[in-house]
Design an enzyme around this catalytic site. Structure first.
Site, PDB file in Angstrom:
ATOM      1  N   ASP A  45       0.838  -1.204   0.000  1.00  0.00           N
ATOM      2  CA  ASP A  45       0.000   0.000   0.000  1.00  0.00           C
ATOM      3  C   ASP A  45       0.875   1.257   0.000  1.00  0.00           C
ATOM      4  O   ASP A  45       1.688   1.457   0.902  1.00  0.00           O
ATOM      5  CB  ASP A  45      -0.885  -0.036   1.260  1.00  0.00           C
ATOM      6  N   TYR A  50       2.791   9.950  -0.269  1.00  0.00           N
ATOM      7  CA  TYR A  50       3.966   9.397   0.435  1.00  0.00           C
ATOM      8  C   TYR A  50       5.272   9.747  -0.277  1.00  0.00           C
ATOM      9  O   TYR A  50       6.340   9.600   0.299  1.00  0.00           O
ATOM     10  CB  TYR A  50       3.886   7.866   0.558  1.00  0.00           C
ATOM     11  N   LYS A  75      -3.034   5.874  -3.740  1.00  0.00           N
ATOM     12  CA  LYS A  75      -4.139   6.775  -3.389  1.00  0.00           C
ATOM     13  C   LYS A  75      -4.013   8.086  -4.145  1.00  0.00           C
ATOM     14  O   LYS A  75      -2.922   8.643  -4.236  1.00  0.00           O
ATOM     15  CB  LYS A  75      -4.114   7.061  -1.877  1.00  0.00           C
ATOM     16  N   HIS A 108      -7.624   9.584  -1.172  1.00  0.00           N
ATOM     17  CA  HIS A 108      -6.909   9.555   0.111  1.00  0.00           C
ATOM     18  C   HIS A 108      -7.683  10.176   1.274  1.00  0.00           C
ATOM     19  O   HIS A 108      -7.553   9.746   2.412  1.00  0.00           O
ATOM     20  CB  HIS A 108      -5.548  10.248  -0.042  1.00  0.00           C
TER      21      HIS A 108
END
Length: 267
Positions: A45, A50, A75, A108
């Site tokens: 994931d 990120y 996401k 997200h």
């Protein structure tokens, strides 16, 4: 290694235990993915936010396991609240990761991060637009499943008013001492799988003596008890770590918490 899978509402199988990659740097995450795959993880994931999608993609491509045996998720950034922005970002993610498709992509957050818990605006139209972009990418075969993250019941209901395709998951903060039961029940009743991120509660739980005692009773670590708790609630658990020893321990959760102890943990 815990290898149970759940079936999403479109029939796609998702491994119930996955590796979260939040806070793992782009230049280190490929090695983390490879280590996880070697241990037996098949669900990875990541997220646009990120900043490590490139590295995750590299790990997926070079881990030595056929692509179709892995479940790779990213996401759409919480800031993308127009169809164009969301659609462009989905293509950028695939390009960055060097992959032909993702197993799942999710929104997200219903609100841009700067506004989370700060404003009343739930971005109803923006989420509908981003969702439409996900639906179109899903229909085009770029994504095998689509879903949402951090959505409350009201957010899901307003999305469903215009959605053609029902979300397959809602990924939420869920751990012992922070379990939104009403939301979990709503999702599960409506065929939306729940994913638990930060199942170990950002490490705070490690400091709670009564949870430590219960873990001892089962002969497991506190993180193992925490992960098992989320699995027994029927959710998909996403512990995040770059440490292969932790990955290994986090996947050794084949014990059973008794119904009585589950009640204690729930409360």
């Amino acid at each position: 290694m815990y290898t149970n899978t759940l079936k999403l509402n479109n029939g796609v199988e998702i491994p119930q235990l996955g590796l979260g990659t939040w806070f793992i740097d782009d230049d280190k995450v490929a090695d983390a993915v490879k280590a996880a795959v070697e241990i037996g993880y098949r669900h990875i994931d990541t997220a646009q936010a990120y900043g490590n999608e490139r590295g995750v993609g590299e790990g997926v491509r070079t881990c030595g396991i056929p692509r179709e045996e892995l479940f790779v998720v990213s996401k759409v950034a919480a800031e993308h609240k127009t169809y164009e922005d969301a659609a462009r970002s989905i293509n950028e993610t695939l390009e960055k990761m060097g992959l032909d498709y993702l197993d799942m992509m999710i929104i997200h957050s219903p609100q841009p991060w700067v506004e989370v818990n700060q404003s009343e605006n739930r971005y109803v139209e923006g989420n509908r637009a981003a969702w439409k972009a996900l639906e179109d990418a899903y229909k085009a075969g770029k994504l095998k499943a689509i879903g949402v993250s951090n959505f409350q019941i009201g957010d899901i209901e307003s999305l469903m008013e215009t959605a053609e395709i029902k979300p397959m998951v809602n990924q939420i903060l869920l751990h012992i001492s922070n379990t939104p039961f009403e939301l979990v029940e709503y999702c599960q009743k409506n065929g939306i799988a729940v994913e638990a991120y930060s199942p170990i509660g950002h490490g705070e739980i490690l400091k709670q003596p009564e949870i430590g005692k219960m873990a001892e009773k089962y002969g497991v670590s506190v993180p193992q008890l925490c992960i098992r708790y989320t699995l027994q609630l029927g959710t998909i658990s996403l512990p995040k770590t770059a440490n292969p020893n932790h990955m290994k321990a986090n996947a050794e959760v084949d014990f059973e918490i008794s119904p009585e102890d589950m009640e204690i943990l729930k409360n």
